[in-house]
Design an enzyme around this catalytic site. Sequence first.
Site, PDB file in Angstrom:
ATOM      1  N   ASP A   1      -4.401   2.129   7.523  1.00  0.00           N
ATOM      2  CA  ASP A   1      -5.260   2.324   8.573  1.00  0.00           C
ATOM      3  C   ASP A   1      -4.470   3.008   9.610  1.00  0.00           C
ATOM      4  OD1 ASP A   1      -4.653   0.030  11.023  1.00  0.00           O
ATOM      5  OD2 ASP A   1      -3.390   0.187   9.054  1.00  0.00           O
TER       6      ASP A   1
ATOM      7  N   VAL B   1      -1.005   9.352   6.365  1.00  0.00           N
ATOM      8  CA  VAL B   1      -2.279   9.025   5.538  1.00  0.00           C
ATOM      9  C   VAL B   1      -3.318   7.816   5.721  1.00  0.00           C
ATOM     10  CG1 VAL B   1      -1.419  10.472   3.661  1.00  0.00           C
ATOM     11  CG2 VAL B   1      -0.892   8.056   3.794  1.00  0.00           C
TER      12      VAL B   1
ATOM     13  N   ASP C   1       7.420   3.342   3.039  1.00  0.00           N
ATOM     14  CA  ASP C   1       7.743   4.310   3.884  1.00  0.00           C
ATOM     15  C   ASP C   1       9.176   3.997   4.234  1.00  0.00           C
ATOM     16  OD1 ASP C   1       7.759   6.183   6.298  1.00  0.00           O
ATOM     17  OD2 ASP C   1       5.941   5.608   6.902  1.00  0.00           O
TER      18      ASP C   1
ATOM     19  N   LYS D   1       6.486   6.989  -0.106  1.00  0.00           N
ATOM     20  CA  LYS D   1       6.885   8.213   0.716  1.00  0.00           C
ATOM     21  C   LYS D   1       8.405   8.452   0.898  1.00  0.00           C
ATOM     22  CE  LYS D   1       4.084   8.766   4.192  1.00  0.00           C
ATOM     23  NZ  LYS D   1       3.600   9.013   5.678  1.00  0.00           N
TER      24      LYS D   1
ATOM     25  N   ASP E   1       0.670  -1.202  -0.045  1.00  0.00           N
ATOM     26  CA  ASP E   1      -0.004  -0.073   0.032  1.00  0.00           C
ATOM     27  C   ASP E   1       0.944   1.186  -0.090  1.00  0.00           C
ATOM     28  OD1 ASP E   1       0.895  -0.414   2.717  1.00  0.00           O
ATOM     29  OD2 ASP E   1      -0.926  -0.118   3.560  1.00  0.00           O
TER      30      ASP E   1
ATOM     31  N   ARG F   1      -9.561   2.017   7.072  1.00  0.00           N
ATOM     32  CA  ARG F   1      -9.216   1.357   5.941  1.00  0.00           C
ATOM     33  C   ARG F   1     -10.384   1.507   4.801  1.00  0.00           C
ATOM     34  NH1 ARG F   1      -4.941  -1.865   6.765  1.00  0.00           N
ATOM     35  NH2 ARG F   1      -5.002  -2.780   8.989  1.00  0.00           N
TER      36      ARG F   1
END
Length: 185
Positions: free
Chosen positions: A163, A157, A107, A135, A104, A169
């Site tokens: 979530d 986010v 990071d 990100k 998803d 979600r």
Amino acid sequence: MGALHNDIEKVLYTEEAIAQAVNKLGKQLSADYAGKRPLILGTLCGAFIFMADLVRSIEPVPADLDMDFLRISSYVGTQSSGNSTMAMQSRLPVKGRHVLVVEDIVDTGRTLKSLISSLQQQGVASVKIVTLLNKQARRTVDIQADYVGIQCPDEFVVGYGLDFEHKYRSLPYIGVLHPKCYELS
């Protein structure tokens, strides 16, 4: 509007923007994996909505496309703990397969780096990372997604599978969670 919507400081990516990014990725993957036997591994729980939309956007579907999920987590609240836990491995053999890891959000990259290393040790033919959100500002290890839907600013986010403490979600868009929702956590 429901209570969850009220917790969103601002919407970053609308349903339409997300759909456009997902469809573009699907077309790329269809072209790049024609004639191959891709194994798509989605990371639970965040990537399940993205992966469902992504695999339906891959047209034509490569022959022998298989899918599975891995439960991986490194978050405690709003921060990556730096320690990833893989609660399950693929039920399908990965040796010799062209693996697409669907995330998803990328990071810090620590969880993915660990997963990619594990998959390579298992003898995959190739492994590529597909992420909806990248990100880059939070990256702490040298790893890059091979397929990126959207570049994401350094904000917390939620929505579209992402979530905070198992909430948000189901939002159909991706938005910035208002700090009041997590500052007390």
